[in-house]
Design an enzyme around this catalytic site. Structure first.
Site, PDB file in Angstrom:
ATOM      1  N   GLU A  78       0.426  -1.128  -0.420  1.00  0.00           N
ATOM      2  CA  GLU A  78      -0.187   0.105  -0.007  1.00  0.00           C
ATOM      3  C   GLU A  78       1.003   1.591  -0.305  1.00  0.00           C
ATOM      4  OE1 GLU A  78      -3.225   0.536   0.045  1.00  0.00           O
ATOM      5  OE2 GLU A  78      -3.748  -1.806   0.040  1.00  0.00           O
ATOM      6  N   SER A  83     -46.203 -15.093  50.006  1.00  0.00           N
ATOM      7  CA  SER A  83     -45.612 -15.294  51.514  1.00  0.00           C
ATOM      8  C   SER A  83     -43.840 -14.342  51.384  1.00  0.00           C
ATOM      9  CB  SER A  83     -45.322 -16.174  52.645  1.00  0.00           C
ATOM     10  OG  SER A  83     -46.562 -16.683  51.940  1.00  0.00           O
TER      11      SER A  83
END
Length: 687
Positions: free
Chosen positions: A94, A365
């Site tokens: 590149e 409960s």
């Protein structure tokens, strides 16, 4: 003739001087222009690097449990965590002069222009890595002069404000590798199933060739094109001297295993838990949706994958496949509040509604431990006696009545102790206590226990008729399990941004909010639901799962017509389970009524299988004595059943149970022979 030549030479020299002057002036102007541009770029500082990146969620052991990426895989890794082969391969193909240019490669640009002119088409690119990075960060890929000027500006700003290593790292982390994958780390995992730091020379050079044209050089789309590109990269690396001829040949022939197309998306880990984490990131920490989705965050959570797996398998194994009942589950560390496991429903794909943190249901409960904690603080003891019989209560100055019912309408038809009332879940005892303390007491203590949902000030509130969330109840019981310290559910321990900065860290400080002595007494009382010695007119409520338990647990079950709960704990782990129907349909099948208890017992036993489970340690202000469970008095050797029970020091009973002592008239008369001394009886025997 000689005059003509001299004039010609003078004119030529004049042109040369003029041209040299203009050229020198242009060089100076260009020099100052470039200097000015770079100085200005330095003055304005670095451009903001707002790179979309995948946010990753981690469990408490570092395992990745999820990601947020909007369909794009993006991870950020440091340069030192990228294979040198990939770095060199990328530079070789590149931008060979990356480390020597100042953002623009003039030689390459001129070469590209000449090649384009010769071919009368765009055949060669002249962009450097810095230019490509600028384009990826800030610009579109349209081919206009406006875009090119912007690209040049951003290129200069990058070069003047960042080092070459930082630019290269940014480029490698943002470049597109095809198939929705951005950056080398995501690409390495997608193509080869490994981290970028572990790539071989062959893998690295194959990968480095893809960004040129992912649709053309992806090995999944054309292995032939990919290999040709790889050969070119190996050749360039060899020219530069980064690899040898032999290394290039071996890499070119290496058989590379690709996995990307064969990898199926894994089943999400704890999807309901992850939803809560995202909610916390937005509403507690204050992050916006885009940052959460694409901010490259590392979110460290409290999830314990082992416990989560146990919980999920338990759901699958216990809840019948032909049942459409729903369920929710939470496991917490009571010391830290860390949520270890969470399930919000039986199938996330069918219903992402999170019943563990969103649904409000009647706790039944399971609310009673809060009520009885308040009672103990206000003078009750485990031996406090109240009558258990069908009772109609009048309240609101006698204008209203309420008649609670025990399970199957069974009552003691006499007095029972608080210890037994809690173990048997006697509803009449609970309502009597609620009214005696004042109906605002339970609501007040509910807040102390961390319950934020409103508890109505009505008689039935003692039986859990006010809707609450499962996570609130798990949190409330954590207050008991940790000895009375404040605690809140924690899902996230730390958040780190893409630059490695810690932007959030949990720093919860626990404070004492409950009396440690009273807390211990209620903890010990709650072990009674698993103790058959407290059986009375009914069996203890944990009777059906006692045989499954190998540790000492405290807990409480809760049942309404539409809801079934089980919450229990040790000093190190709290687990809460709810089962029921989303539409409020009644639970009628006996097996479905047992799901919550079965899930809880199975989970706790497996989750704590390899741990030494400690019991609740008595505090300094309590005293333990043996009592008769039926009357709460000090037990004697004649009592057939006795249970060691803890009291706040000074409140323990001081009377002995005389119910079972044999009186003189009850003792059978002795025979004349039994009255003789032993030696005379021995003599008679020999005779």
């Amino acid at each position: 003739m000689e005059l003509s030549i001299n004039e010609h030479l003078k004119k030529t020299w004049k042109y040369i001087k003029t041209t040299s002057f203009i050229a020198s002036l242009l060089v100076i102007v260009i020099f100052f222009l470039i200097t000015g541009i770079y100085t200005t770029a330095k003055f304005f500082g670095p451009p903001p690097l707002e790179v979309p990146q995948t946010t990753v969620y981690y469990a408490n052991d570092g395992q990745i449990i999820g990601e947020t990426s909007n369909g794009q895989k993006r991870y950020w890794v440091d340069l030192q965590d990228i294979s040198p082969h990939l770095i060199r391969g990328t530079i070789a193909i590149e931008d060979k002069r990356f480390y020597s240019h100042i953002g623009f490669d003039i030689k390459r640009i001129i070469g590209a222009l000449l090649a384009d002119l010769k071919a009368l088409a765009k055949v060669q690119g002249g962009s450097t890595i810095t230019q490509q990075y600028a384009r990826n960060l800030f610009l579109s890929h349209e081919k206009t002069w406006k875009r090119k000027i912007k690209e040049a500006v951003y290129t200069v700003r990058l070069e003047t404000n960042y080092s070459k290593s930082e630019i290269l790292e940014g480029y490698l982390n943002t470049i597109y590798y095809g198939h929705g994958v951005y950056g080398v780390e995501a690409a390495s995992h997608y193509y080869f199933g490994k981290s970028a730091k572990d790539l071989t020379l062959a893998e690295a050079t194959l990968l480095a060739g893809i960004p040129k044209g992912p649709s053309h050089y992806s090995p999944f789309l054309s292995m032939e094109n990919a290999k040709k590109r790889q050969q070119l990269i190996l050749s360039e690396m060899k020219k530069i001297g980064w690899i040898t001829e032999h290394e290039a040949e071996i890499a070119a022939k290496e058989d590379i295993q690709l996995i990307g197309l064969q990898t199926e998306a894994p089943e999400p880990i704890a999807p309901y838990f992850q939803d809560v984490v995202r909610f916390e990131l937005k509403n507690k920490i204050g992050l916006d949706d885009r940052t959460i989705a694409l901010g490259g965050l590392k979110v460290y959570t409290t999830l314990d994958p082992h416990m989560q797996t146990i919980a999920e398998h338990t759901f699958t194994n216990i809840i019948a496949n032909d049942s459409d009942i729903q369920a929710a589950f939470i496991a917490m560390d009571p010391e830290t509040g860390y949520v270890k496991a969470l399930i919000g429903g039986r199938d996330y794909r069918e219903s992402p509604f999170n019943r563990a943190v969103q649904a409000k249901r009647q706790p039944g409960s399971t609310i009673k431990p809060i009520l009885y904690y308040a009672a103990l603080e206000k003078g009750y003891t485990p031996s406090t006696l109240l009558r258990s019989e069908k009772t109609t209560f009048h309240y609101d100055d006698g204008r209203k009545t309420y008649t609670p019912h025990n399970f199957n309408d069974n009552y003691a038809e006499g007095e029972i102790t608080l210890a037994q009332a809690l173990a048997l879940s006697d509803n009449v005892y609970a309502v009597k206590t609620h009214l005696f303390l004042g109906m605002d007491t339970l609501a007040e203590y509910g807040k102390k226990f961390g319950i934020t949902s409103k508890i109505e000030k009505v008689p039935s509130a003692a039986l859990g008729t006010s809707n609450v969330r499962l996570i609130e109840m798990a949190n409330a019981y954590s207050h008991l399990a940790n000895g009375g310290m404040s605690v809140e559910p924690v899902f996230i321990t730390k958040v780190v941004d893409y630059e490695g900065n810690v932007i959030y860290e949990n720093e919860q400080e626990n404070q004492r909010v409950m009396n440690p002595d009273v807390t211990f007494v209620i903890n010990h009382l709650l072990t009674g639901i698993f103790d058959p010695r407290l059986n009375g007119y009914a069996s203890v409520t944990g009777q059906s799962i006692i045989h499954q338990l190998s540790n000492v647990y405290a807990g409480k079950s809760g049942t309404t017509n539409t809801d079934s709960w089980m919450i229990g704990y040790t000093p190190t782990l709290v687990a809460a389970v709810w089962t029921g129907y989303d539409q409020g349909k009644q639970i009628t099948k006996t097996i479905e009524k047992q799901f919550a208890k079965q899930i809880w017992a199975t989970f706790m036993e497996q989750a704590l299988e390899n741990e030494r489970v400690g019991e609740f340690k008595p505090t300094e202000g309590v005293i333990g004595v043996n009592i008769d469970p039926k009357n709460g008095l000090l037990a004697t050797e004649h009592c057939p059943i006795k249970r060691y029970t803890y009291f706040l020091e000074g409140t323990e009973p001081n009377e002995y149970c005389i119910e079972h002592i044999p009186w003189e008239e009850d003792v059978p008369e002795t025979t004349e022979n039994e009255k003789k001394p032993w030696y005379k009886r021995l003599f008679d025997w020999f005779r």
